[in-house]
Design a protein around this motif. Structure first.
Motif, short mmCIF file in Angstrom:
data_model
loop_
_atom_site.label_atom_id
_atom_site.label_comp_id
_atom_site.label_asym_id
_atom_site.label_seq_id
_atom_site.Cartn_x
_atom_site.Cartn_y
_atom_site.Cartn_z
N HIS A 91 0.85 -1.61 0.33
CA HIS A 91 0.38 0.24 0.19
C HIS A 91 1.45 1.14 -0.21
O HIS A 91 2.30 1.12 0.55
N SER A 96 -6.54 1.67 3.89
CA SER A 96 -6.37 0.34 3.60
C SER A 96 -5.94 -0.78 4.74
O SER A 96 -5.98 -2.24 4.84
N ILE A 147 -7.62 -1.91 6.89
CA ILE A 147 -9.43 -2.12 6.10
C ILE A 147 -7.97 -4.33 6.80
O ILE A 147 -8.40 -5.24 6.63
N ASP A 158 -8.67 -8.54 -7.00
CA ASP A 158 -9.41 -7.44 -6.40
C ASP A 158 -8.93 -6.86 -5.01
O ASP A 158 -9.96 -7.58 -3.61
N ARG A 174 -10.75 -5.10 -2.69
CA ARG A 174 -12.01 -5.09 -2.25
C ARG A 174 -12.43 -6.11 -1.63
O ARG A 174 -13.56 -6.54 -1.26
N ASP A 175 -12.86 -7.52 -2.48
CA ASP A 175 -12.88 -8.88 -2.29
C ASP A 175 -12.65 -9.18 -0.77
O ASP A 175 -12.40 -10.33 -0.53
N LEU A 194 -13.01 -7.94 1.81
CA LEU A 194 -14.45 -7.55 2.75
C LEU A 194 -15.82 -8.90 2.43
O LEU A 194 -16.03 -8.88 3.04
#
Length: 406
Positions: free
Chosen positions: A268, A275, A278, A334, A336-337, A339
């Motif tokens: 990151h 990020s 998360i 990805d 976002r996956d 989550l």
């Protein structure tokens, strides 16, 4: 009357030379050789002990011996008490049981002990007399900063993890336990302490310890256990000082690689703290049970461009999650996956089961294809490990064995 003794000129010169040599030759400190009979007694009674695990046939061990001995001589002059600092060595060929006890995987390995407890971080600095002596001086310095006014707590470096102890008096069992923990964990946290009248406003119901996490908005945490219980105090502070998700840098890369666990890494941008938060939350939620099987790390995209290029990514693609098994690298997909409940956990389980490796070579497992869909054997090869290059160098150590990775 005792008769006079006259020496010839050559004999007189020889005697004077011996006298001068005796007067000006420095006293050398003996390097303590450890074996199964004396190791516990010597290490347990030493404030600080630096132990050289070596093998006579190893050329790097042979090169280190005179440097190690000279550094011992330098330190012995500064710390003459036998138990203040001990320089010791273990012949690992003669004492393989000791080598196994301390998991020695390369020669020479320099490990630091405090009152018999081996420190997690071994010495990996320069192998010079000055560097070794400076390292010991640093280890002998007080790891705790004393606070003279409580206002100093408002100007702390909040990028660090700060542990603050408030004590009625310095000469107490509570502080001795705190000091012992600080000596062990001072590389991971900043330790501070206040005493007497200075600490009184913070001692509502007696001595206490608080943890100030990185960041100005994170709330303080208070230790609720017994302050005279070393194990309880140490475990609580260690949990705060050594986070579940650690940052990998070029400075600690060798150390992390040598732990032998695969890496689950979030790449990151440094300013992208969202990020990271998360990722930290999902690791804690989905993977806490995997703590002993994989290392959870985060890395600066700019600093680690090369590993990103290895998996055909650039800093513009960050955040990116990947696994480095020390043989191959695998990309999560990805970001976002992460989550999706259980998605990150399955990614790690697929590493352990060998599924990631199989799929890169042969395509999806038959169980992952739709009914009636033709299964194709897709020949491919995952990118080679990039972080393995940070492992101990064969030009600096004699490596004892190759590990078996996925």
């Amino acid at each position: 009357m005792i008769p006079a003794i006259f020496l010839s000129l050559p004999d007189l010169r020889c005697s004077l030379l011996l006298l001068v040599t005796w007067v000006f030759t420095p006293v050398t400190a003996e390097i303590t050789s450890l074996d199964t009979e004396n190791i516990d007694d010597i290490l347990n009674n030493a404030d600080v002990a630096l132990v050289n695990f070596y093998a006579d046939w190893c050329r790097f061990s042979q090169m280190l011996h005179p440097i190690f001995e000279e550094a011992s001589n330098v330190i012995k002059e500064e710390y003459p008490d036998a138990n203040q600092v001990v320089f010791a060595r273990v012949d690992c060929d003669q004492h393989s049981d000791i080598a196994q006890r301390y998991r020695i995987s390369k020669y020479p390995t320099l490990k630091l002990f405090r009152n018999g407890m081996m420190m997690k971080r071994e010495y990996r600095g320069q192998r010079s007399v000055k560097a070794l002596a400076d390292y010991i001086r640093q280890q002998k310095s007080d790891p705790i900063q004393e606070l003279h006014i409580l206002a100093e707590t408002t100007t702390l470096d909040r990028s660090k993890r700060n542990i603050i102890g408030y004590f009625e008096q310095k000469d107490s069992e509570n502080y001795r336990v705190f000091e012992r923990v600080a000596n062990i964990l001072h590389d991971d946290c900043a330790f501070l302490a206040a005493f007497g009248a200075v600490s009184k406003p913070e001692r509502y119901s007696g001595d206490n310890i608080i943890y100030k996490p990185p960041g100005h908005s994170a709330p303080d945490m208070v230790y609720l256990g017994s302050m005279t219980n070393f194990d309880g105090t140490y475990n609580w502070i260690q949990d705060k000082c050594v986070p579940l998700v650690r940052e990998i840098t070029f400075e600690n890369g060798e150390e992390l690689t040598e732990e032998g666990l695969p890496f689950l890494i979030l790449f990151h941008m440094k300013e992208d703290t969202e990020s990271l938060e998360i990722f930290q939350n999902e690791v804690a939620r989905q993977l806490i049970s995997e703590k002993g099987t994989i290392n959870f790390l985060h890395a600066d995209c700019d600093k680690f461009r090369h590993p990103l290029l290895h998996i055909q990514k650039t800093p513009a693609d960050c955040p990116v999650i990947a696994i480095d098994s020390f043989r191959h690298m695998y990309v999560f997909g990805d970001f976002r996956d992460v989550l999706i409940p259980g998605k990150l956990k399955q990614f790690v389980f697929d590493l352990h089961s060998g599924k990631l490796h199989r799929e890169f070579h042969h395509g999806p497992d038959p169980t992952d294809t739709a009914p009636g869909e033709e299964v194709q054997d897709v020949a491919s090869s995952p990118p080679e490990s990039s972080f393995q290059k940070l492992a101990p160098s064969e030009y600096r150590y004699t490596l004892l064995r190759d590990r078996d990775e996925l």
